[in-house]
Design an enzyme around this catalytic site. Sequence first.
Site, PDB file in Angstrom:
ATOM      1  N   ASP A  13       0.915  -1.165   0.118  1.00 35.22           N
ATOM      2  CA  ASP A  13      -0.021  -0.181  -0.005  1.00 35.22           C
ATOM      3  C   ASP A  13       0.789   1.370  -0.088  1.00 35.22           C
ATOM      4  O   ASP A  13       0.478   2.389   0.603  1.00 35.22           O
ATOM      5  CB  ASP A  13      -0.828   0.062   1.194  1.00 35.22           C
ATOM      6  CG  ASP A  13      -1.943  -1.328   1.223  1.00 35.22           C
ATOM      7  OD1 ASP A  13      -2.088  -1.573   0.142  1.00 35.22           O
ATOM      8  OD2 ASP A  13      -2.147  -1.843   2.212  1.00 35.22           O
ATOM      9  N   LYS A  16       1.848   2.071  -5.188  1.00 34.14           N
ATOM     10  CA  LYS A  16       2.126   1.400  -6.474  1.00 34.14           C
ATOM     11  C   LYS A  16       1.570   1.884  -7.630  1.00 34.14           C
ATOM     12  O   LYS A  16       2.008   2.214  -8.533  1.00 34.14           O
ATOM     13  CB  LYS A  16       2.592  -0.222  -6.272  1.00 34.14           C
ATOM     14  CG  LYS A  16       3.449  -0.499  -5.319  1.00 34.14           C
ATOM     15  CD  LYS A  16       3.368  -1.963  -5.044  1.00 34.14           C
ATOM     16  CE  LYS A  16       2.271  -2.759  -4.357  1.00 34.14           C
ATOM     17  NZ  LYS A  16       2.165  -2.390  -2.925  1.00 34.14           N
ATOM     18  N   GLY A  40      -4.724  -4.044  -3.851  1.00 37.35           N
ATOM     19  CA  GLY A  40      -5.540  -3.054  -4.410  1.00 37.35           C
ATOM     20  C   GLY A  40      -4.822  -1.768  -4.523  1.00 37.35           C
ATOM     21  O   GLY A  40      -4.122  -1.171  -3.431  1.00 37.35           O
ATOM     22  N   HIS A  41      -4.968  -1.230  -5.715  1.00 33.02           N
ATOM     23  CA  HIS A  41      -4.286  -0.544  -6.313  1.00 33.02           C
ATOM     24  C   HIS A  41      -4.968   0.727  -6.684  1.00 33.02           C
ATOM     25  O   HIS A  41      -5.902   0.735  -7.401  1.00 33.02           O
ATOM     26  CB  HIS A  41      -3.155  -0.727  -7.238  1.00 33.02           C
ATOM     27  CG  HIS A  41      -2.213  -1.899  -6.761  1.00 33.02           C
ATOM     28  ND1 HIS A  41      -1.324  -2.379  -7.776  1.00 33.02           N
ATOM     29  CD2 HIS A  41      -1.976  -2.537  -5.801  1.00 33.02           C
ATOM     30  CE1 HIS A  41      -0.420  -3.209  -7.191  1.00 33.02           C
ATOM     31  NE2 HIS A  41      -0.864  -3.363  -5.964  1.00 33.02           N
ATOM     32  N   GLN A 247       1.839  -6.162  -3.547  1.00 28.10           N
ATOM     33  CA  GLN A 247       2.280  -6.554  -2.176  1.00 28.10           C
ATOM     34  C   GLN A 247       3.786  -5.970  -1.941  1.00 28.10           C
ATOM     35  O   GLN A 247       3.783  -4.750  -2.835  1.00 28.10           O
ATOM     36  CB  GLN A 247       2.468  -7.971  -1.710  1.00 28.10           C
ATOM     37  CG  GLN A 247       0.876  -8.639  -1.734  1.00 28.10           C
ATOM     38  CD  GLN A 247       0.404  -9.002  -2.916  1.00 28.10           C
ATOM     39  OE1 GLN A 247       1.085  -9.750  -3.707  1.00 28.10           O
ATOM     40  NE2 GLN A 247      -0.814  -8.716  -3.257  1.00 28.10           N
TER      41      GLN A 247
HETATM   42  P1  GDP Z   1      -0.667   0.263  -3.398  1.00 29.40           P
HETATM   43  O1  GDP Z   1      -1.364  -1.078  -3.041  1.00 29.40           O
HETATM   44  O2  GDP Z   1       0.575   0.356  -3.343  1.00 29.40           O
HETATM   45  O3  GDP Z   1      -1.012   0.738  -5.011  1.00 29.40           O
HETATM   46  O4  GDP Z   1      -1.425   1.613  -2.676  1.00 29.40           O
HETATM   47  P2  GDP Z   1      -2.748   1.571  -2.068  1.00 29.40           P
HETATM   48  O5  GDP Z   1      -3.848   2.041  -3.326  1.00 29.40           O
HETATM   49  O6  GDP Z   1      -3.466   0.424  -1.578  1.00 29.40           O
HETATM   50  O7  GDP Z   1      -2.934   2.905  -0.868  1.00 29.40           O
HETATM   51  C1  GDP Z   1      -2.213   3.983  -1.158  1.00 29.40           C
HETATM   52  C2  GDP Z   1      -3.208   5.199  -0.821  1.00 29.40           C
HETATM   53  O8  GDP Z   1      -2.604   6.289  -0.715  1.00 29.40           O
HETATM   54  C3  GDP Z   1      -4.477   5.397  -1.885  1.00 29.40           C
HETATM   55  O9  GDP Z   1      -5.605   5.612  -1.150  1.00 29.40           O
HETATM   56  C4  GDP Z   1      -3.744   6.358  -2.666  1.00 29.40           C
HETATM   57  O10 GDP Z   1      -4.884   7.320  -3.366  1.00 29.40           O
HETATM   58  C5  GDP Z   1      -3.177   7.217  -1.601  1.00 29.40           C
HETATM   59  N1  GDP Z   1      -1.909   8.063  -2.106  1.00 29.40           N
HETATM   60  C6  GDP Z   1      -0.996   7.453  -3.046  1.00 29.40           C
HETATM   61  N2  GDP Z   1      -0.197   8.608  -3.111  1.00 29.40           N
HETATM   62  C7  GDP Z   1      -0.385   9.550  -2.401  1.00 29.40           C
HETATM   63  C8  GDP Z   1       0.371  10.702  -1.750  1.00 29.40           C
HETATM   64  O11 GDP Z   1       1.298  10.857  -2.055  1.00 29.40           O
HETATM   65  N3  GDP Z   1      -0.310  11.396  -0.996  1.00 29.40           N
HETATM   66  C9  GDP Z   1      -1.409  10.995  -0.258  1.00 29.40           C
HETATM   67  N4  GDP Z   1      -2.158  11.732   0.607  1.00 29.40           N
HETATM   68  N5  GDP Z   1      -2.309   9.825  -0.633  1.00 29.40           N
HETATM   69  C10 GDP Z   1      -1.469   9.027  -1.664  1.00 29.40           C
HETATM   70  P1  IMO Z   2      -0.890  -4.183  -2.181  1.00 30.04           P
HETATM   71  O1  IMO Z   2      -0.705  -4.866  -3.506  1.00 30.04           O
HETATM   72  C1  IMO Z   2      -0.762  -4.710   2.002  1.00 30.04           C
HETATM   73  C2  IMO Z   2      -1.024  -8.947   3.561  1.00 30.04           C
HETATM   74  C3  IMO Z   2      -2.247  -9.274   4.283  1.00 30.04           C
HETATM   75  C4  IMO Z   2      -1.572 -10.421   4.978  1.00 30.04           C
HETATM   76  C5  IMO Z   2      -0.415 -10.777   4.213  1.00 30.04           C
HETATM   77  C6  IMO Z   2      -0.819 -12.208   3.751  1.00 30.04           C
HETATM   78  O2  IMO Z   2      -2.310  -3.388  -2.172  1.00 30.04           O
HETATM   79  O3  IMO Z   2       0.307  -3.586  -1.668  1.00 30.04           O
HETATM   80  P2  IMO Z   2      -2.555 -12.816   1.665  1.00 30.04           P
HETATM   81  O4  IMO Z   2      -3.979 -12.509   1.589  1.00 30.04           O
HETATM   82  O5  IMO Z   2      -1.693 -12.303   0.724  1.00 30.04           O
HETATM   83  O6  IMO Z   2      -2.527 -14.406   1.946  1.00 30.04           O
HETATM   84  O7  IMO Z   2      -2.287 -12.162   3.074  1.00 30.04           O
HETATM   85  O8  IMO Z   2      -0.168 -10.061   3.331  1.00 30.04           O
HETATM   86  N1  IMO Z   2      -1.276  -8.292   2.198  1.00 30.04           N
HETATM   87  C7  IMO Z   2      -1.166  -6.924   1.750  1.00 30.04           C
HETATM   88  N2  IMO Z   2      -1.058  -5.788   2.671  1.00 30.04           N
HETATM   89  N3  IMO Z   2      -0.927  -4.566   0.833  1.00 30.04           N
HETATM   90  C8  IMO Z   2      -1.265  -5.716  -0.201  1.00 30.04           C
HETATM   91  O9  IMO Z   2      -1.438  -5.506  -1.492  1.00 30.04           O
HETATM   92  C9  IMO Z   2      -1.402  -6.806   0.626  1.00 30.04           C
HETATM   93  N4  IMO Z   2      -1.641  -8.127  -0.110  1.00 30.04           N
HETATM   94  C10 IMO Z   2      -1.501  -9.076   1.054  1.00 30.04           C
HETATM   95  O10 IMO Z   2      -2.698  -8.381   5.032  1.00 30.04           O
HETATM   96  O11 IMO Z   2      -0.729  -9.550   6.137  1.00 30.04           O
HETATM   97 MG    MG Z   3      -2.917  -1.358  -1.808  1.00 30.68          MG
END
Ligand code: GDP
Ligand code: IMO
Ligand code: MG
Length: 449
Positions: A13, A16, A40-41, A247
């Site tokens: 998270d 990416k 979840g991206h 991840q």
């Molecule tokens: P990912 O799984 O690595 O793609 O990240 P996620 O989408 O799960 O979580 C990142 C969260 O931070 C999302 O809600 C994005 O919209 C938000 N986000 C990304 N870059 C920034 C930033 O520079 N500042 C803030 N405040 N939010 C950001």
């Molecule tokens: P993105 O791509 C954050 C974590 C789960 C758990 C562990 C194993 O959005 O960064 P799983 O369901 O993969 O067997 O769970 O990995 N986990 C993540 N944490 N971001 C993710 O994906 C994750 N995908 C799995 O919370 O601790």
């Molecule tokens: Mg994510």
Amino acid sequence: MPGLVIVGAQWGDEGKGKVTDLLAERADAIVRFQGGNNAGHTIVRDGEEFKFHLIPSGILYPDKACVIGNGVVLDPRILLGEIDGLRRRGVDMNNLKISANAHLIMPYHVLLDTAGEVKLGKLSLGTTRRGIGPCYADKALRLGIRVQDLLDEKILRAKIRTALEPKQQALRELSVKRRKLRKEAGEGSGVSEAEIEDAPDPRLDLHTMTEEHVNYGHRLEPHIADTSSLCWDVLDAGKTVIFEGAQATLLDLDHGTYPFVTSSNPIAGAATVGAGVGPTDIDEVWGVAKAYATRVGAGPFPTELEDATGRHLLEKGHEYGTTTGRERRCGWMDLVALRYAVRLNRMSSLAITKLDVLSGLDTLRVAVRYRSREGALLDTFPYHQSILHSATPEYEELPGFSADLQACRSADALPPEARSYLDYIAEFVGVPIRLVGVGPGRDQVVWLS
Ligand code: GDP
Ligand code: IMO
Ligand code: MG
């Protein structure tokens, strides 16, 4: 930048999705190479939010190939839901290609994931319960069902039959069916123990499952392709492929905080296996890290904060899981762990996101070493889990800043304290920071040279 891998540098998270969307502007193909809908991206374009679980974060460009590579585990029901949802929002899905060799998450994988977590009780890993671990386990056991199997009913049925038998047994042992039925029927509903034991779970019926999956196959067929050769063609033409990791490094099955990890390899090296290209096809590796740290699920997290600063990060950073909605655990930036991630991925560049979230904190802390329970100083990420579990971080303190960064678009516009913070990180880990996030929006970014 012909072959560029984007990886999570922490526990996931990191942003990416946003970084992939930004770099994809200069790419021709975007490939997911591991993981599944545990990911979840998020992308925010013109105030509109998109959350991708399986579909690569390049899909908003109509002219670029978006590939679900062979290393991904794919739940066809979820994927079709995602395709339909995006179509409804006017996104062109014609360029989505799915590897015929990707493995399928079947209904029994999801049930087994939950059953395993329930059985572990207090020791549970906190998985996303999307069936990821059981699916990769079947792949290794050679009991997996692949995307190509959807196209031949006879083979599909035979494979499901073989795979299903041990699952039914395992689930019976874990008595998930019984618990589930009791919950659905309600205590005191008159359903007898014997009836509960014998009642077949409709999701585990061979014929229903086969029929349902043949139907998925029909719908996915136009997207199924030889995706390795698609990547080779793009690379051989001197064009750019982005390999989008899901991840993150510290969740890596081999190099992360095992067993509190996912069941795939999110590190850069895995892009070759999960997309079907060679190591020398990779020219650049970008690591994405938040300006602080978060983790969702169980496992060691040395810099975790359970105080007002932790709350600040949670609330200001909206740190709730994109996939499961769970609160993310928050803490200070851990440079010991980041330096480990830099080396494992041999990162060439760093993107630091969410710098804006730190505004309002008087002092910023970054972990620069750990101290073991016995008092030893540790400059490197300990390979022994017991040491990591009990390690306490030692911090360097840096001045904080109070200005709102969300409107900053150049390095000069950042407060000097924010620039010093970034410089400190880059110098400590020895990798240049090329991009800084100052808000969720696509344009809320500062490019550094
Ligand atoms: P990912 O799984 O690595 O793609 O990240 P996620 O989408 O799960 O979580 C990142 C969260 O931070 C999302 O809600 C994005 O919209 C938000 N986000 C990304 N870059 C920034 C930033 O520079 N500042 C803030 N405040 N939010 C950001
Ligand atoms: P993105 O791509 C954050 C974590 C789960 C758990 C562990 C194993 O959005 O960064 P799983 O369901 O993969 O067997 O769970 O990995 N986990 C993540 N944490 N971001 C993710 O994906 C994750 N995908 C799995 O919370 O601790
Ligand atoms: Mg994510």
